[in-house]
Write a protein that holds these residues in place. Structure first.
Motif, PDB file in Angstrom:
ATOM      1  N   GLN A   1       0.803  -1.215   0.000  1.00  0.00           N
ATOM      2  CA  GLN A   1       0.000   0.000   0.000  1.00  0.00           C
ATOM      3  C   GLN A   1       0.842   1.274   0.000  1.00  0.00           C
ATOM      4  OE1 GLN A   1      -2.656  -1.432   3.387  1.00  0.00           O
ATOM      5  NE2 GLN A   1      -4.150  -0.906   1.844  1.00  0.00           N
TER       6      GLN A   1
ATOM      7  N   THR B   1      -6.266   5.258  -6.659  1.00  0.00           N
ATOM      8  CA  THR B   1      -6.230   4.761  -5.296  1.00  0.00           C
ATOM      9  C   THR B   1      -5.687   5.811  -4.339  1.00  0.00           C
ATOM     10  OG1 THR B   1      -5.748   2.608  -6.262  1.00  0.00           O
ATOM     11  CG2 THR B   1      -5.524   2.797  -3.901  1.00  0.00           C
TER      12      THR B   1
ATOM     13  N   HIS C   1      -2.512  -7.169  -7.988  1.00  0.00           N
ATOM     14  CA  HIS C   1      -2.802  -5.784  -7.581  1.00  0.00           C
ATOM     15  C   HIS C   1      -4.085  -5.707  -6.756  1.00  0.00           C
ATOM     16  CE1 HIS C   1      -0.519  -4.488 -11.448  1.00  0.00           C
ATOM     17  NE2 HIS C   1       0.289  -4.902 -10.516  1.00  0.00           N
TER      18      HIS C   1
ATOM     19  N   SER D   1      -4.814  -4.424  -4.020  1.00  0.00           N
ATOM     20  CA  SER D   1      -5.206  -3.268  -3.232  1.00  0.00           C
ATOM     21  C   SER D   1      -5.555  -2.064  -4.086  1.00  0.00           C
ATOM     22  CB  SER D   1      -4.084  -2.897  -2.276  1.00  0.00           C
ATOM     23  OG  SER D   1      -2.954  -2.521  -3.026  1.00  0.00           O
ATOM     24  N   LEU D   2      -5.567  -2.228  -5.409  1.00  0.00           N
ATOM     25  CA  LEU D   2      -5.893  -1.062  -6.234  1.00  0.00           C
ATOM     26  C   LEU D   2      -7.390  -0.845  -6.248  1.00  0.00           C
ATOM     27  CD1 LEU D   2      -3.365  -1.216  -9.148  1.00  0.00           C
ATOM     28  CD2 LEU D   2      -3.415   0.256  -7.170  1.00  0.00           C
ATOM     29  N   LEU D   3      -7.777   0.406  -5.959  1.00  0.00           N
ATOM     30  CA  LEU D   3      -9.185   0.691  -5.748  1.00  0.00           C
ATOM     31  C   LEU D   3     -10.134   0.538  -6.923  1.00  0.00           C
ATOM     32  CD1 LEU D   3      -9.435   3.724  -3.351  1.00  0.00           C
ATOM     33  CD2 LEU D   3      -9.978   1.360  -2.923  1.00  0.00           C
TER      34      LEU D   3
ATOM     35  N   GLU E   1       0.244 -14.400  -0.380  1.00  0.00           N
ATOM     36  CA  GLU E   1       1.084 -14.814  -1.510  1.00  0.00           C
ATOM     37  C   GLU E   1       2.001 -15.963  -1.127  1.00  0.00           C
ATOM     38  OE1 GLU E   1       3.169 -11.487  -2.964  1.00  0.00           O
ATOM     39  OE2 GLU E   1       4.220 -12.589  -4.514  1.00  0.00           O
ATOM     40  N   ARG E   2       2.564 -15.884   0.079  1.00  0.00           N
ATOM     41  CA  ARG E   2       3.558 -16.889   0.443  1.00  0.00           C
ATOM     42  C   ARG E   2       2.960 -17.966   1.322  1.00  0.00           C
ATOM     43  NH1 ARG E   2       6.076 -12.913   2.670  1.00  0.00           N
ATOM     44  NH2 ARG E   2       6.484 -14.264   4.442  1.00  0.00           N
TER      45      ARG E   2
ATOM     46  N   GLY F   1      -2.521  -5.677   5.775  1.00  0.00           N
ATOM     47  CA  GLY F   1      -3.221  -4.392   5.813  1.00  0.00           C
ATOM     48  C   GLY F   1      -4.349  -4.304   4.807  1.00  0.00           C
ATOM     49  N   VAL F   2      -4.102  -4.863   3.607  1.00  0.00           N
ATOM     50  CA  VAL F   2      -5.130  -4.803   2.566  1.00  0.00           C
ATOM     51  C   VAL F   2      -6.402  -5.489   3.031  1.00  0.00           C
ATOM     52  CG1 VAL F   2      -5.686  -5.511   0.237  1.00  0.00           C
ATOM     53  CG2 VAL F   2      -3.384  -4.788   0.790  1.00  0.00           C
TER      54      VAL F   2
ATOM     55  N   ASN G   1      -8.226  -3.463   5.635  1.00  0.00           N
ATOM     56  CA  ASN G   1      -8.922  -2.286   5.096  1.00  0.00           C
ATOM     57  C   ASN G   1     -10.216  -2.676   4.423  1.00  0.00           C
ATOM     58  OD1 ASN G   1      -7.175  -0.385   5.932  1.00  0.00           O
ATOM     59  ND2 ASN G   1      -5.954  -0.354   4.053  1.00  0.00           N
TER      60      ASN G   1
ATOM     61  N   ASP H   1     -10.909 -10.701 -12.112  1.00  0.00           N
ATOM     62  CA  ASP H   1      -9.788 -10.350 -12.993  1.00  0.00           C
ATOM     63  C   ASP H   1     -10.005 -10.960 -14.372  1.00  0.00           C
ATOM     64  OD1 ASP H   1      -6.643 -10.098 -11.135  1.00  0.00           O
ATOM     65  OD2 ASP H   1      -7.813  -8.623 -12.249  1.00  0.00           O
TER      66      ASP H   1
END
Lengths: 196, 206
Positions: free
Chosen positions: A75, A107, B57, B59-61, B90-91, B99-100, B103, B189
């Motif tokens: 982020q 964003t 991606h 977290s892209l709004l 991911e891992r 955090g994503v 949120n 996606d």
């Protein structure tokens, strides 16, 4: 690399370091070290190494892209935006970079960023001949977000034309290829336009 | 009052795990749809369906907003609510709620106070392939009074807060994993790249 795959990180690290001593310009080995850091979860180390690598090998697009993706996942959007700016400078005809840059700007938010994002979505549409759906959606979102921010200022009257063009293009597309989703799309677009 | 229990339907559960398996090298996320039913002693949040969202991606709004708008329209038409969020890191060894996820969870919580976040538990998923796992291969997080997402332990007082509606869900899931069913799953996606792909996955289990 075999050591890396087996998970013996410190031995792989030693092997790579000795290879780098012999040939400090070996790009592949540098990148393996960065990949190792990322795989072990040391994202900050990976970012540091990537930044150092890019100081020397500035033309490596894959590295810029990787760095941008790491920033997005953390982020840290402003840094990601910087990476995409570098990518667009070096490869201005690649629509994907324009698109993701616009996404990152959206964003981050804010009137100016939204305006710029709309321009980059428009350039993506231009580069892809109107076929990129994400960019079309992006234009609709940007226009409605901009007008929400500037409510009461009565300046953005020319923005709506671009949005209705994008919306019409989307509706035509859905009608042709995904007619059962057309209903959802129309009501979604309506809610975006009503708020603008 | 007791905390709500979360009951996840087999189709919703399997879709989430298959989605994570299809994109093993990236983080994935998805939205949980369902409804609340107030039963005698406790509230049950039924997770009736799930929509896999993205594998890049996250977290892209813009993409997230579009997907949420379209999903909300769908929910309204079907009488469902957005009841939670699913995330797969991911891992393999990363078991932290990032955090994503927090949120997005916070945003969902604003509209649905019993919102839950499900985090894919990679260790349990591994155990599943060896045939040893009975409970869902996910960790449940709910929001507590201090606005933090806390992990709800599954064998706290003997009552599991996250259960699958059909007890054979894990068996069916292992079956699908063996037959590589995860190739067929479509997420948002994929839909944005080719809109003829349906993010509702209606034919996945036929």
């Amino acid at each position: 690399m075999l050591l890396e795959a087996k998970g013996s990180w410190s031995e792989a690290e030693k092997a790579y370091s000795s290879l780098l001593e012999e040939n400090p310009f070996d790009q592949v080995v540098h990148k393996r070290k960065i990949a190792m850091a990322k795989a072990q979860g040391n994202i900050t180390v990976a970012i540091e190494l990537l930044n150092k690598y890019l100081e020397t090998f500035m033309a490596d697009h894959d590295a810029w892209r990787e760095l941008a993706e790491i920033y997005v996942s953390l982020q840290m959007y402003k840094q990601a935006a910087f990476c995409y700016e570098e990518l667009i400078l070096s490869q201005p005809t690649n629509p994907l970079y324009h698109l993701t840059y616009a996404d990152v700007l959206y964003t981050i938010g804010g009137q100016e960023n939204l305006q710029t994002a709309k321009k980059y979505y428009a350039s993506t549409i231009q580069l892809t001949g109107g076929k990129n759906r994400r960019a079309l959606f992006g234009v609709c979102l940007c226009t409605s977000a901009i007008s929400q921010l500037s409510k009461g200022r009565n300046k953005e009257d020319n923005g709506t034309e671009l949005q209705s063009l994008a919306a019409t293009a989307l509706e035509k597309d859905y009608k042709q290829r995904a007619p059962d989703k057309l209903q959802l799309l129309t009501s979604a677009l309506k809610s975006l336009r009503v708020s603008s | 009052m007791a905390e709500p229990r979360y009951e996840i339907a087999q189709t919703a559960y399997i879709k989430m795990v298959l989605h994570a398996l299809k994109h093993k090298t990236s983080a994935v996320n998805g939205i949980l749809l369902g409804r609340v039913s107030d039963q005698k002693d406790f509230t049950v949040v039924e997770i009736a369906d799930s929509v896999p969202l993205f594998h890049s991606h996250l977290s892209l709004l813009p993409n997230l907003e579009i997907s949420l708008i379209l999903i909300e329209e769908y929910c309204e038409a079907k009488g469902l609510n957005i009841v939670g969020y699913f995330h797969g890191n991911e891992r393999h060894d990363d078991a932290e709620l990032g955090g994503v996820a927090k949120n997005i969870g916070d945003n969902i919580y604003r509209y649905f106070p019993q919102a839950a976040i499900l985090l894919l538990d990679n260790k349990k998923l591994e155990a599943l392939s060896k045939g040893k796992e009975r409970s869902p291969v996910m960790q449940l997080y709910t929001r507590d009074a201090s606005k933090n997402w806390k992990l709800v332990s599954s064998d706290g007082n003997g009552s599991n807060q996250l259960v699958t509606r059909e007890p054979s869900a894990n068996v069916v899931l292992s079956d699908y994993i063996l037959s590589e069913k995860w190739q067929d799953i479509v997420d948002f996606d994929d839909h944005l790249d080719d809109i003829s792909k349906d993010w509702l996955n209606p034919d996945l289990f036929k």
